[in-house]
Design a protein around this motif. Structure first.
Motif, mmCIF file in Angstrom:
data_model
loop_
_atom_site.group_PDB
_atom_site.id
_atom_site.type_symbol
_atom_site.label_atom_id
_atom_site.label_comp_id
_atom_site.label_asym_id
_atom_site.label_seq_id
_atom_site.Cartn_x
_atom_site.Cartn_y
_atom_site.Cartn_z
ATOM 1 N N PRO A 185 -68.156 -34.604 29.075
ATOM 2 C CA PRO A 185 -67.569 -35.058 30.343
ATOM 3 C C PRO A 185 -66.071 -35.351 30.225
ATOM 4 C CG PRO A 185 -69.063 -36.716 29.417
ATOM 5 C CD PRO A 185 -69.236 -35.474 28.622
ATOM 6 N N LEU A 186 -65.624 -35.763 29.032
ATOM 7 C CA LEU A 186 -64.208 -36.075 28.854
ATOM 8 C C LEU A 186 -63.330 -34.867 29.110
ATOM 9 C CD1 LEU A 186 -65.350 -38.583 27.201
ATOM 10 C CD2 LEU A 186 -63.170 -38.493 26.042
ATOM 11 N N ARG A 187 -63.812 -33.717 28.672
ATOM 12 C CA ARG A 187 -63.029 -32.507 28.812
ATOM 13 C C ARG A 187 -62.772 -32.202 30.278
ATOM 14 N NH1 ARG A 187 -62.525 -26.602 27.946
ATOM 15 N NH2 ARG A 187 -63.215 -26.068 30.012
ATOM 16 N N TYR A 188 -63.844 -32.317 31.104
ATOM 17 C CA TYR A 188 -63.679 -32.046 32.534
ATOM 18 C C TYR A 188 -62.693 -33.027 33.156
ATOM 19 C CZ TYR A 188 -67.775 -29.110 32.043
ATOM 20 O OH TYR A 188 -68.631 -28.137 31.656
ATOM 21 N N PHE A 189 -62.820 -34.280 32.737
ATOM 22 C CA PHE A 189 -61.958 -35.298 33.334
ATOM 23 C C PHE A 189 -60.497 -35.072 32.933
ATOM 24 C CE2 PHE A 189 -60.860 -39.993 33.907
ATOM 25 C CZ PHE A 189 -60.834 -39.883 35.280
ATOM 26 N N VAL A 190 -60.265 -34.688 31.676
ATOM 27 C CA VAL A 190 -58.894 -34.423 31.235
ATOM 28 C C VAL A 190 -58.313 -33.244 32.008
ATOM 29 C CG1 VAL A 190 -57.494 -33.620 29.302
ATOM 30 C CG2 VAL A 190 -59.154 -35.420 28.936
ATOM 31 N N VAL A 191 -59.091 -32.169 32.134
ATOM 32 C CA VAL A 191 -58.617 -31.002 32.887
ATOM 33 C C VAL A 191 -58.306 -31.401 34.329
ATOM 34 C CG1 VAL A 191 -59.281 -28.754 33.820
ATOM 35 C CG2 VAL A 191 -59.818 -29.320 31.462
ATOM 36 N N LEU A 192 -59.226 -32.176 34.932
ATOM 37 C CA LEU A 192 -59.042 -32.590 36.324
ATOM 38 C C LEU A 192 -57.791 -33.442 36.481
ATOM 39 C CD1 LEU A 192 -62.681 -33.430 37.417
ATOM 40 C CD2 LEU A 192 -61.156 -31.814 38.529
ATOM 41 N N LEU A 193 -57.639 -34.454 35.617
ATOM 42 C CA LEU A 193 -56.486 -35.343 35.739
ATOM 43 C C LEU A 193 -55.191 -34.553 35.609
ATOM 44 C CD1 LEU A 193 -57.377 -38.617 33.804
ATOM 45 C CD2 LEU A 193 -57.029 -38.317 36.241
ATOM 46 N N ARG A 194 -55.126 -33.690 34.602
ATOM 47 C CA ARG A 194 -53.887 -32.925 34.389
ATOM 48 C C ARG A 194 -53.626 -31.981 35.548
ATOM 49 N NH1 ARG A 194 -54.432 -31.686 28.030
ATOM 50 N NH2 ARG A 194 -53.653 -33.679 27.303
ATOM 51 N N ASN A 195 -54.673 -31.309 35.995
ATOM 52 C CA ASN A 195 -54.469 -30.339 37.062
ATOM 53 C C ASN A 195 -54.065 -31.035 38.359
ATOM 54 O OD1 ASN A 195 -55.351 -28.340 39.306
ATOM 55 N ND2 ASN A 195 -55.288 -27.127 37.439
ATOM 56 N N ILE A 196 -54.755 -32.136 38.683
ATOM 57 C CA ILE A 196 -54.451 -32.811 39.945
ATOM 58 C C ILE A 196 -53.072 -33.468 39.879
ATOM 59 C CG2 ILE A 196 -55.124 -34.674 41.503
ATOM 60 C CD1 ILE A 196 -58.038 -34.132 40.664
ATOM 61 N N MET A 197 -52.789 -34.163 38.785
ATOM 62 C CA MET A 197 -51.522 -34.897 38.707
ATOM 63 C C MET A 197 -50.329 -33.961 38.559
ATOM 64 S SD MET A 197 -52.565 -38.194 36.405
ATOM 65 C CE MET A 197 -51.145 -39.222 36.765
ATOM 66 N N LEU A 198 -50.417 -32.983 37.664
ATOM 67 C CA LEU A 198 -49.245 -32.168 37.361
ATOM 68 C C LEU A 198 -49.119 -30.945 38.252
ATOM 69 C CD1 LEU A 198 -49.366 -32.251 33.465
ATOM 70 C CD2 LEU A 198 -48.268 -33.831 35.017
ATOM 71 N N LYS A 199 -50.254 -30.354 38.619
ATOM 72 C CA LYS A 199 -50.173 -29.089 39.341
ATOM 73 C C LYS A 199 -50.593 -29.208 40.794
ATOM 74 C CE LYS A 199 -51.199 -26.651 35.091
ATOM 75 N NZ LYS A 199 -52.093 -25.727 34.397
#
Lengths: 373, 364
Positions: B316-330
């Protein structure tokens, strides 16, 4: 009443603790088996050699020269070239996490090259992953040279030829760098966690008060509690060492004695830290939380395991002086790969000893204070 | 929600925040950790200790040295012993740049300029970076006859989303995820294990409450506590480290709720296997160590061996990291956001189902 240190009383406490550990095979397996398992598994997985980077290509200049440029990227092994199907928004595949970089060759590239002998292409890199972005940037220097040679048809000789020798790890095998570090992280965390809980548990169910009302002295309790876990920790270290040598072929060029001593000192600091935590918190849930915050995250992040200490701001570099894993990280890597001598490692060894003494003193003081009404 | 569950939640919350030290752990430590890691960590390669060996009269060589130290990547070292191997072995220097015997100046004059570079490759990543730096410096020196960046073929590099390559922008969303995960999993698993150890769980079973009320009552408080930390760490990320917040807060909130629920049920699942708190702690470690390593925070996940490439999909951490980075940065690309959210929700639902089922059984 005997006010001195009675070693036998410490041993009896150790015996009781050993019985407790042996009765709980789960914890025993975890303490000894876990380090080997984790080091082996992650030694295989962690890899800093970034290859097959997904690259989206937009070639607006359909000429031989522009195709040559793409060819160099394709044949470099570093990139996995994908043609962009949606040239409207070139960066869309990066947004969608499909590629890490985009190569754009504008119309007129070949013409520019023919007429001026100079032309450029654009590469946009996904900066959301800093690490990969840095590595891709490094690869581009080599690509540039290869394209130059291909387009001009002549070998590009730099004015100064740089001959590099990579000492201690000639083939730049990133596993040799990861495995000795991983060993430190795994063993450190496990030792802190184990001791943090064992003493906190005794406080929680009241058996510590009972123990304190007996003639056993605090130092004896501490020694008795730490001894069995030191042995467990050393067993873990030995297994990890064997795994590193056999599974990953990491060389060991230093002195086993020196490495053993350093590990012993390090285990001492980790166990003492766990002890301080448990004496201070006296509650397992809190002890666990403290152990994670002061043990786990700093070991991962601030020990130089992956993020170099040299790159930190100076204040933080000094702050890491207080972290035992930082010092064993240096010793472990130098002993495995470099074969450094005792004199080279005097500072890290001294710091480990200092941290251990400091933590043990704090634990003892805290213990004693609790005894007085 | 009925009164029993509400009572449970109240009791559990009171217990968690009663201890002032626990309050600090819950609400102050995450902020301190975020700040500390955000300020300290950088994966740039700099402050490389470089020893330059050459004849005093070799001006060209000292020009090179000057360029190296002016670049900010290298710092000079002074040693009495000039044996390059020993200097590297003792760790006094990280790299040694050696001029040819005739001197760099005269070798360049003959058209056969060469330099030797010895690098301590204990850290393989750093070693490669050092070579690239030196090459870049040599290529940029017109004194050496370098053509410079103009002329010939060139690549214009542009770094998207993080043009100045600041490490916090990349790291902080990851650290956020780690901190939230540590808090929720540990708290939940240990709180249930404590009741089992103390025997109060059995008292509860004997009491006239339904099983699902116990389950909800023990888990919801930790979902609330975990979610309470989200705005805290998010605030540090955005206001202190100026991590861009391009996407919608709604998406972040949605991702956080799904993640925290998944983490809490993971904690519950761990506690069902543990007879006491020590075992719960070990179980937590057993889950978290791999989860952190395989989250994409510490090292890129693109290169893990194909045989185990499926493992991160269970994390689950992987999905959350991808989500946070994608939403915040992109700004949150819809397909990425929804596919990752859906995957994490599916994983979370499976976790909730399994853990509740097991918890239910262990209560019997």
């Amino acid at each position: 009443m005997n006010r001195g240190l009675d070693f036998w009383r410490a041993i009896s406490i150790a015996k009781k603790e050993i019985r407790h550990i042996l009765r709980d095979p789960f914890t025993l397996t975890m303490a000894v088996g876990m380090p080997v398992l984790l080091v082996t598994f992650f030694g295989f997985i962690i890899n800093f050699d970034v290859q097959d980077i997904a690259l989206s290509v937009i070639n607006r200049d359909h000429t031989r020269a522009s195709r040559d440029v793409v060819d160099v990227f394709t044949s470099s092994n570093y990139f996995n070239v994908k043609n962009n199907t949606n040239p409207g928004n070139p960066f869309q595949p990066v947004d969608a996490e499909k590629v890490k970089a985009v190569l754009v060759i504008e119309k007129g590239f070949a013409k520019e090259w023919r007429e001026h002998g100079a032309a450029s292409v654009q590469v946009a890199i996904d900066g959301a992953d800093n690490q990969a972005a840095g590595i891709i940037g490094n690869y581009l220097a080599g690509i540039r040279k290869a394209v130059q040679e291909k387009l001009s048809g002549q070998e590009m000789k730099p004015p100064v030829e740089l001959r590099t020798r990579f000492l201690f790890n000639e083939e730049l095998n990133s596993r040799w760098f990861v495995v000795p570090g991983l060993a430190v992280v795994v063993i450190g965390i496990l030792s802190i966690l184990l001791t943090a809980l064992t003493v906190a548990r005794e406080w929680e169910n009241g058996s510590m008060e009972l123990l304190l009302s007996t003639p056993v002295r605090p130092l004896e309790i501490i020694i008795g509690k730490l001894l069995p876990y030191t042995v467990l920790g050393l067993a873990g270290v030995t297994f990890v060492y064997v795994a590193a040598r056999l599974a990953f072929g990491v060389p060991f060029r230093g002195s086993h004695l020196l490495f053993g001593l350093a590990c012993l000192l390090f285990l001492g600091t980790a166990l003492a830290q766990g002890l301080v935590i448990s004496v201070v918190t006296r509650q397992q849930q809190l002890a666990m939380q403290m152990a994670n915050i002061t043990g786990m995250l700093p070991s991962f992040m601030l020990s130089g395991f992956i993020f170099p200490i040299e790159s930190m701001p100076v204040v933080f570099q000094y702050l890491t002086f207080l972290l035992a894993p930082r010092w064993l990280m240096i010793i472990s890597r130098s002993e495995f790969l470099k074969g450094s001598t005792f004199l080279d490692l005097a500072l890290p060894l001294g710091m480990l000893a200092l941290i251990m003494t400091l933590l043990l003193t704090i634990a003892l003081k805290k213990f004693k204070k609790d005894l007085e009404p | 929600m009925n009164a029993t569950v509400r009572g449970f939640i109240k009791k559990e919350m009171a217990q968690a925040v009663r201890d002032p030290r626990m309050r600090i752990m819950l609400f102050v430590m995450p902020v301190i950790q975020m700040t500390l890691f955000g300020l300290a960590l950088s994966n740039e390669i700099k402050n490389v200790k470089l020893l330059v060996v050459g004849q005093p009269g070799d001006h060209m060589m000292w020009k090179v040295a000057e360029h190296c130290f002016a670049s900010g990547w290298f710092v000079p070292v002074s040693v009495s012993n000039l044996d390059p191997f020993e200097v590297l072995q003792s760790g006094k220097a990280d790299a040694v740049l050696i001029a040819p015997e005739e001197g760099l100046g005269s070798s360049v004059g003959r058209g056969a300029g060469r330099l030797q570079l010895l690098v301590d490759a204990t850290n393989a990543v750093r070693a490669r970076g050092v070579e690239t730096y030196i090459q870049a410096i040599l290529a940029s020196m017109p004194e050496l006859g370098a053509r410079g960046p103009t002329g010939g073929f060139s690549i214009q590099t542009r770094v998207l989303y993080n043009p100045s390559m600041r490490t916090p922008v990349f790291l902080v969303p990851g650290v956020m995820c780690l901190i939230l995960c540590l808090l929720t999993i540990v708290l939940t698993s240990m709180s249930i294990a404590r009741e089992r150890e103390a025997g109060t769980l059995e008292t509860l079973i004997a009491a006239p409450v339904k099983k699902w009320e116990i389950i909800l009552g023990k888990t919801i408080p930790y979902v609330i506590l975990g979610l309470a930390d989200v705005p805290l760490v998010l605030g540090v990320a955005v206001f202190l480290f100026k991590v861009p917040m391009k996407g919608s807060l709604l998406e972040i909130a949605l991702a956080s709720i799904v993640f925290v629920c998944t983490a809490v049920s993971t904690g519950t699942l761990i506690s069902t296997f543990a007879r006491n708190q020590q075992q719960a702690m070990m179980g937590g470690f057993l889950f978290m160590f791999p989860a952190i390593q395989l989250s994409g925070v510490m090292f890129p996940l693109d290169n893990i061996p194909a045989a185990i490439a499926w493992v991160p999909y269970l994390n689950p951490l992987r999905y959350f990291v991808v989500l946070l980075r994608n939403i915040m940065l992109k700004g949150g690309e819809p397909t990425v956001v929804w596919s990752n959210l859906a995957a994490m929700a599916a994983l979370g639902a499976a976790m909730v189902f399994i853990s509740f089922k097991r918890f239910h059984r262990t209560l019997n």
